[in-house]
Motif scaffolding. Structure first.
Motif, short mmCIF file in Angstrom:
data_model
loop_
_atom_site.label_atom_id
_atom_site.label_comp_id
_atom_site.label_asym_id
_atom_site.label_seq_id
_atom_site.Cartn_x
_atom_site.Cartn_y
_atom_site.Cartn_z
N GLN A 185 0.81 -1.21 0.00
CA GLN A 185 0.00 0.00 0.00
C GLN A 185 0.85 1.27 0.00
N ASP A 186 1.97 1.25 0.70
CA ASP A 186 2.79 2.45 0.78
C ASP A 186 3.58 2.72 -0.49
N LEU A 187 3.49 1.81 -1.48
CA LEU A 187 4.23 1.99 -2.73
C LEU A 187 3.29 2.08 -3.94
N LEU A 188 2.01 2.39 -3.67
CA LEU A 188 1.02 2.52 -4.75
C LEU A 188 1.05 3.90 -5.41
N ALA A 189 1.63 4.88 -4.76
CA ALA A 189 1.61 6.24 -5.29
C ALA A 189 2.18 6.30 -6.70
N GLY A 190 1.41 6.92 -7.61
CA GLY A 190 1.85 7.06 -8.99
C GLY A 190 1.38 5.97 -9.92
N LEU A 191 0.71 4.93 -9.37
CA LEU A 191 0.15 3.87 -10.22
C LEU A 191 -0.99 4.45 -11.06
N ILE A 192 -1.01 4.13 -12.34
CA ILE A 192 -2.03 4.66 -13.25
C ILE A 192 -3.10 3.61 -13.47
N VAL A 193 -4.36 3.95 -13.13
CA VAL A 193 -5.47 3.00 -13.23
C VAL A 193 -6.64 3.65 -13.95
N SER A 194 -7.61 2.81 -14.34
CA SER A 194 -8.84 3.32 -14.95
C SER A 194 -9.80 3.77 -13.85
N LYS A 195 -10.87 4.44 -14.22
CA LYS A 195 -11.85 4.89 -13.23
C LYS A 195 -12.45 3.71 -12.48
N GLU A 196 -12.76 2.64 -13.19
CA GLU A 196 -13.34 1.46 -12.56
C GLU A 196 -12.36 0.82 -11.58
N GLN A 197 -11.09 0.75 -11.97
CA GLN A 197 -10.08 0.16 -11.10
C GLN A 197 -9.84 1.03 -9.86
N ALA A 198 -10.00 2.34 -10.01
CA ALA A 198 -9.75 3.26 -8.89
C ALA A 198 -10.66 2.95 -7.71
N ILE A 199 -11.89 2.52 -7.98
CA ILE A 199 -12.82 2.19 -6.89
C ILE A 199 -12.27 1.03 -6.07
N GLY A 200 -11.77 0.02 -6.75
CA GLY A 200 -11.21 -1.13 -6.03
C GLY A 200 -10.00 -0.74 -5.19
N PHE A 201 -9.15 0.13 -5.71
CA PHE A 201 -7.98 0.55 -4.96
C PHE A 201 -8.36 1.43 -3.78
N ALA A 202 -9.44 2.20 -3.95
CA ALA A 202 -9.91 3.01 -2.82
C ALA A 202 -10.34 2.10 -1.67
N ARG A 203 -11.01 1.01 -1.99
CA ARG A 203 -11.41 0.06 -0.96
C ARG A 203 -10.20 -0.62 -0.34
N LEU A 204 -9.17 -0.90 -1.18
CA LEU A 204 -7.94 -1.50 -0.67
C LEU A 204 -7.30 -0.60 0.38
N LEU A 205 -7.45 0.70 0.20
CA LEU A 205 -6.87 1.67 1.12
C LEU A 205 -7.78 1.96 2.31
N GLY A 206 -8.90 1.24 2.38
CA GLY A 206 -9.79 1.39 3.53
C GLY A 206 -10.85 2.46 3.38
N LEU A 207 -11.01 2.98 2.16
CA LEU A 207 -12.03 4.00 1.93
C LEU A 207 -13.37 3.36 1.64
N THR A 208 -14.46 4.04 1.99
CA THR A 208 -15.80 3.60 1.67
C THR A 208 -16.29 4.42 0.49
N VAL A 209 -16.62 3.74 -0.60
CA VAL A 209 -17.05 4.43 -1.82
C VAL A 209 -18.56 4.42 -1.91
N LYS A 210 -19.18 5.60 -1.90
CA LYS A 210 -20.62 5.72 -1.98
C LYS A 210 -21.03 5.87 -3.44
N ASP A 211 -22.15 5.20 -3.79
CA ASP A 211 -22.68 5.37 -5.14
C ASP A 211 -23.22 6.78 -5.30
N GLU A 212 -23.03 7.32 -6.49
CA GLU A 212 -23.57 8.65 -6.75
C GLU A 212 -25.10 8.60 -6.75
N MET A 213 -25.70 9.62 -6.18
CA MET A 213 -27.16 9.71 -6.12
C MET A 213 -27.69 10.19 -7.47
#
Length: 213
Positions: A185-213
């Motif tokens: 996790q501490d070496l992920l900075a600068g990794l280039i991902v798609s928008k869809e992949q970004a959600i998965g990485f946000a969860r990997l980092l412990g973030l909660t992703v809310k669906d847009e209303m």
């Protein structure tokens, strides 16, 4: 970094790798090598320069400390081959198989893997400089303590791939597919991902992703 391709002359001499196995200096230059079975052999310190190798099988062979410069491998089988401490400069692998291969302490520069299968291979303490993987399968590949500089992963399957203690800065996986992916996790900075992949990485980092209303 400008991509460099193998510098291979148009005219090559037909040669056999078997021919150099008993030689003290295992070196072939400007050679065309094809349809040889080199399975289960000891091929340490093999030197290839300005060669084309086609439809050869190296399965389970020991190829430690190989030195390949300006070489094109086409439709070759390197499954379960030990390529530790090998050097590859301006090398192309096309339609090759590397299932379970070992690249420990290998150094690759300006090399390309196209339509290759590298599942369950190990890239430990490797240096990959200007190296490209294109339309290749890297399922369950283990990358650890590696130095990556301008690594390209283009339309590859990296499912269950693991990057341990390896900086992914500048690595683009936006066109790759996977269900699971492991990295420090501490070496992920600068990794280039798609928008869809970004959600998965946000969860990997412990973030909660809310669906847009």
């Amino acid at each position: 970094m400008k991509k460099e391709t193998p510098r291979i002359p148009e005219t090559l001499v037909e040669q056999s790798l078997q021919w150099v196995l008993d030689e003290e200096d295992r070196e072939l230059v400007c050679s065309n090598i094809s349809q040889e079975d080199l399975s289960d052999l000891f091929l340490e310190k093999l030197i290839l320069s300005k060669c084309v190798v086609t439809r050869c099988t190296f399965a389970r062979s020991h190829m430690m400390k190989a030195d390949c410069t300006d070489v094109r491998f086409v439709n070759c089988d390197f499954s379960n081959v030990d390529l530790s401490e090998s050097l590859f400069h301006r090398v192309e692998f096309i339609d090759c198989k590397f299932i379970g291969s070992q690249f420990t302490n290998a150094h690759m520069s300006h090399s390309t893997f196209t339509n290759c299968v590298l599942n369950v291979s190990n890239f430990i303490d490797v240096t990959l400089k200007g190296t490209q993987f294109v339309r290749s399968s890297l399922r369950q590949v283990n990358v650890a303590h590696a130095k990556l500089k301008q690594l390209t992963l283009d339309t590859c399957d990296i499912d269950e791939c693991s990057f341990h203690e390896t900086s992914l800065k500048g690595v683009d996986i936006s066109t790759c597919t996977y269900h699971s992916f492991q990295a420090s996790q501490d070496l992920l900075a600068g990794l280039i991902v798609s928008k869809e992949q970004a959600i998965g990485f946000a969860r990997l980092l412990g973030l909660t992703v809310k669906d847009e209303m």
